[in-house]
Design a protein around this motif. Structure first.
Motif, PDB file in Angstrom:
ATOM      1  N   LEU A 366       0.604  -1.296  -0.108  1.00  0.00           N
ATOM      2  CA  LEU A 366       0.092  -0.074  -0.074  1.00  0.00           C
ATOM      3  C   LEU A 366       0.797   1.460   0.092  1.00  0.00           C
ATOM      4  CD1 LEU A 366      -2.619   1.414   0.040  1.00  0.00           C
ATOM      5  CD2 LEU A 366      -2.715   1.013   2.529  1.00  0.00           C
ATOM      6  N   ASP A 367       0.842   1.755  -1.262  1.00  0.00           N
ATOM      7  CA  ASP A 367       1.811   3.223  -1.395  1.00  0.00           C
ATOM      8  C   ASP A 367       0.964   4.612  -1.153  1.00  0.00           C
ATOM      9  OD1 ASP A 367       3.523   4.917  -2.199  1.00  0.00           O
ATOM     10  OD2 ASP A 367       4.341   3.737  -3.578  1.00  0.00           O
ATOM     11  N   MET A 368       0.995   4.905  -0.153  1.00  0.00           N
ATOM     12  CA  MET A 368      -0.104   5.901   0.260  1.00  0.00           C
ATOM     13  C   MET A 368       0.605   7.082  -0.041  1.00  0.00           C
ATOM     14  SD  MET A 368      -2.490   4.872   1.749  1.00  0.00           S
ATOM     15  CE  MET A 368      -3.594   6.393   1.931  1.00  0.00           C
ATOM     16  N   ASN A 369       1.810   7.428  -0.592  1.00  0.00           N
ATOM     17  CA  ASN A 369       2.498   8.463  -1.389  1.00  0.00           C
ATOM     18  C   ASN A 369       1.807   8.660  -2.613  1.00  0.00           C
ATOM     19  OD1 ASN A 369       4.162   9.255   0.830  1.00  0.00           O
ATOM     20  ND2 ASN A 369       5.886   7.735  -0.148  1.00  0.00           N
ATOM     21  N   LEU A 370       1.643   7.489  -3.162  1.00  0.00           N
ATOM     22  CA  LEU A 370       1.017   7.554  -4.634  1.00  0.00           C
ATOM     23  C   LEU A 370      -0.570   7.948  -4.328  1.00  0.00           C
ATOM     24  CD1 LEU A 370       2.464   4.542  -6.614  1.00  0.00           C
ATOM     25  CD2 LEU A 370       2.957   6.874  -6.858  1.00  0.00           C
ATOM     26  N   PHE A 371      -1.136   7.291  -3.710  1.00  0.00           N
ATOM     27  CA  PHE A 371      -2.597   7.721  -3.190  1.00  0.00           C
ATOM     28  C   PHE A 371      -2.717   9.243  -3.087  1.00  0.00           C
ATOM     29  CE2 PHE A 371      -6.421   8.175  -0.814  1.00  0.00           C
ATOM     30  CZ  PHE A 371      -7.088   6.981  -1.416  1.00  0.00           C
ATOM     31  N   SER A 372      -1.636   9.852  -2.241  1.00  0.00           N
ATOM     32  CA  SER A 372      -1.942  11.089  -1.850  1.00  0.00           C
ATOM     33  C   SER A 372      -1.602  11.920  -2.992  1.00  0.00           C
ATOM     34  CB  SER A 372      -0.697  11.480  -0.492  1.00  0.00           C
ATOM     35  OG  SER A 372      -0.949  12.968  -0.536  1.00  0.00           O
ATOM     36  N   ARG A 373      -0.723  11.497  -3.985  1.00  0.00           N
ATOM     37  CA  ARG A 373      -0.332  12.334  -5.079  1.00  0.00           C
ATOM     38  C   ARG A 373      -1.712  12.130  -6.096  1.00  0.00           C
ATOM     39  NH1 ARG A 373       4.198  10.212  -9.003  1.00  0.00           N
ATOM     40  NH2 ARG A 373       3.228  11.880 -10.175  1.00  0.00           N
ATOM     41  N   VAL A 374      -2.605  11.266  -6.188  1.00  0.00           N
ATOM     42  CA  VAL A 374      -3.636  11.445  -6.832  1.00  0.00           C
ATOM     43  C   VAL A 374      -4.767  11.975  -6.399  1.00  0.00           C
ATOM     44  CG1 VAL A 374      -5.396   9.853  -7.997  1.00  0.00           C
ATOM     45  CG2 VAL A 374      -3.123   9.030  -8.047  1.00  0.00           C
TER      46      VAL A 374
END
Length: 651
Positions: A366-374
């Motif tokens: 679970l990559d929350m950095n990517l989630f946050s970016r989107v």
């Protein structure tokens, strides 16, 4: 020798190596020629009024587009019939535009061909549709589309229009296909149009088909694919004597999709040789070819160059490349592509954001950095996160057993200005408490409190129900106590009934009764009628007769009628005469209940065959009950019946 670097490059590489860059990349990505399932998910429904200045084709103003979640073939079939119906009913293009927009029709190359095929015997409607597409987006009309329209005109006897379209096709470099020629020749011969037959055969004999852009483009791609690049290859392409256009370059590049490096060399050579200045279509064709795992650097270089030259990434390009990235689990690259597209005029739809968020949360990690970016990209373009997006993400988390990470997701979405609605809070509260993860439950409650959105009584109820469903009575009771302290008792009845039922299910009805007494006496809780009735039934089953009797007083104090049926059943079957007296006294405020209730209990005793207990109960009743005519008659009839039965046995 011009462009000698290309010759050296290809002389040092085998054909197989030309499929990969000259320096290391990720493992080779197979380009699938038909990513239809993914395309059907992401194809946006855009405004079909192409003359509208607000349309993204004619303007830089972004609009929101919807993705279809249905299979592409089924969706296009439905739209095919719908379009045919619309163009049959309406003749004015403005009316047609409105109808198409209302139905969210997706107009693409494949759909144009399907509609024309379906209108083979409706020339007027087909002509209207063809002219409509020609006026709004002529690039969707290929040689194949022109030939379909030509065939419709020919077989339906529209001779003048047929020849007019042939002349138009010649100017575009399109030829008449063999299939169309054969069908139309047959029709002309039946109609006796000999001169037209000869003219058509002459047109075909000139080799016009071989000079079509599609055919020449295919030959050019074969030359590039089958030989090492050099001046001889360049000359052979020039000898094809074709007018270099975006359509021609696009066809060549598409046919070189499996050899991206050769496609790129052709792409660069065309402009360096001043044969053609690349436009939006050719750039997008090149980007589509390079949008794969082993050509990322070159892909980004081309799309950045395209943007710097004032061109935008087309939606078809975005969808195809994103599909490849997702299929290869290249989530970071997919997010990079999403960010690039969102910074342009042809913005992806709201559904695309949801799609990416779902893919991120089901990844190997679970990559929350990517989630946050989107989330930041989405919100930064003045879109708003919604409950439906959260619901989709939570469902995806569930599929990979990560629902406990919902708090992390909520935190990131909160940064984007989103707070879950009451219904979403209830779903999350129930799921977390049912899973028995108390830390996650506390974290969720803290998050809601910190967001200024305390749980409402319905969310508290869901939290309690979740604990009850998992059998965790201790935490369910503690949660109910917290609810009472924060919300009061005015809306606590339903939650309390769930708590009582959970205690009864665990065969702890007596504890539930004590809990009820405590909240009624100390917090002025008023349980529901169904709560009382359910608890009384369970108490009588679980040896709680005296506790059940005590509930009758509370029921009367809350205005509920006496609940006598389970008591009569219990006492008559297994109770004593003292139990019967205790029940009679508990159910009424008077000294003794009405005669009708007493009669019911006597009859129940007799029905259960417990005559001795009935007689004993009668002896303890007040005199006015013992001497009541109805009761005396009942006992007399019972004695007579017993005597007759005894006599029958003796005989």
């Amino acid at each position: 020798m011009r462009h000698s670097w290309r010759l050296l490059f290809f002389r040092n590489c085998t054909r197989s190596s030309l499929r990969s860059p000259a320096y290391p990349f990720h493992p080779h990505l197979q380009v699938h020629s038909s990513p239809r399932s993914f395309y059907s998910l992401l194809t946006p429904s855009f405004q079909v009024n192409l003359s509208d200045p607000t349309n993204p084709i004619n303007s830089k103003i972004p609009i929101c587009r919807n993705f279809s979640s249905e299979p592409l073939v089924e969706k296009e079939t439905d739209h095919c019939f719908l379009i045919s119906d619309i163009f049959t009913k309406f003749t004015d293009f403005n009316d047609i535009n409105k109808e198409l927009e209302l139905n969210g029709v997706v107009i693409n190359y494949e759909l144009v061909l399907k509609v024309l095929k379906s209108l083979e015997f409706s020339p007027d409607v087909a002509r209207r549709f063809f002219d409509w597409v020609l006026e709004r987006n002529s690039e969707r009309l290929s040689s194949k589309a022109y030939n379909l329209m030509l065939g419709i005109l020919g077989v339906n006897g529209s001779v003048e229009q047929f020849w007019a379209l042939v002349e138009t096709m010649k100017k575009k470099g399109y030829g008449v296909s063999k299939g169309v020629r054969d069908k139309v020749v047959e029709k002309f011969e039946k109609e006796g149009l000999r001169s037209d037959v000869e003219q058509l055969k002459a047109v075909f004999a000139t080799g016009s088909t071989d000079k079509s852009v599609e055919k020449v483009g295919l030959r050019a791609s074969r030359i590039v694919r089958n030989q090492v690049w050099g001046e001889d290859v360049e000359q052979k392409i020039k000898d094809l004597d074709v007018a270099f256009s975006s359509n021609f370059v696009k066809i060549v590049l598409e046919n070189l999709a499996m050899e991206p490096m050769k496609a790129l060399i052709f792409f660069r050579w065309v402009e360096e040789s001043e044969l053609f200045k690349h436009d939006e279509r050719s750039y997008n064709a090149m980007a589509t070819v390079l949008g794969r795992e082993d050509c990322l650097d070159r892909f980004w270089k081309v799309v950045d160059e395209m943007r710097s030259n004032g061109y935008e990434m087309e939606r078809e390009t975005y969808v195809k490349v994103l599909g490849r990235f997702i299929k290869r689990k290249m989530i970071k690259e997919a997010v990079d592509l999403y960010e690039f597209a969102m910074s342009g005029a042809n913005k992806p739809s709201v559904q695309c954001c949801t799609f990416l968020l779902k893919k991120i949360v089901v990844g190997k990690e679970l990559d929350m950095n990517l989630f946050s970016r989107v989330v930041r990209i989405f919100v930064g373009n003045e879109y708003v996160l919604t409950d439906s997006m959260l619901d989709a993400v939570l469902k995806s988390l569930t599929t990979v057993s990560r629902f406990g990470e919902c708090n992390t997701v909520l935190k990131e979405m909160k940064e984007g200005g989103f707070l879950p609605s009451g219904s979403q809070q209830r779903k999350i509260a129930f799921r977390l408490s049912h899973a028995g993860n108390h830390d996650k439950v506390n974290e969720f409650m803290d998050h809601m409190e910190a967001s200024g959105s305390d749980l409402d009584y319905k969310a508290w109820t869901s939290l309690i129900e979740g604990h009850c469903a998992s059998g965790d009575l201790e935490n369910a009771s503690a949660c109910f106590q917290n609810m009472i302290e924060k919300e009061g008792v005015s809306n606590a009845n339903y939650a309390f009934e769930s708590l009582v039922n959970a205690y009864c299910y665990k065969k702890r009805a007596i504890d539930a009764s004590k809990l009820l007494h405590g909240y009624v006496c100390n917090n002025q809780l008023e349980p529901r009628h169904t709560t009382y009735k359910g608890l009384i039934n369970k108490l009588l089953v679980q040896d709680g007769f005296s506790d059940a009797l005590n509930l009758l007083d509370l029921m009367k104090s809350h205005g509920f009628p006496p609940f006598v049926d389970p008591f009569i059943k219990h006492v008559s079957r297994s109770g004593t005469s003292d139990d019967a007296i205790a029940f009679m006294k508990a159910m009424t405020c008077k000294r003794f209940p009405s005669t009708s209730v007493v009669l019911r209990l006597f009859r129940a005793f007799f029905k259960a065959g417990r005559h001795a207990e009935a007689q004993d109960f009668l002896s303890k009743c007040p005199r006015y009950i013992r001497n009541h005519p109805d009761i005396l008659n009942l006992f007399c009839s019972m004695k007579s019946g017993k005597s007759i039965a005894s006599a029958a046995v003796a005989v």
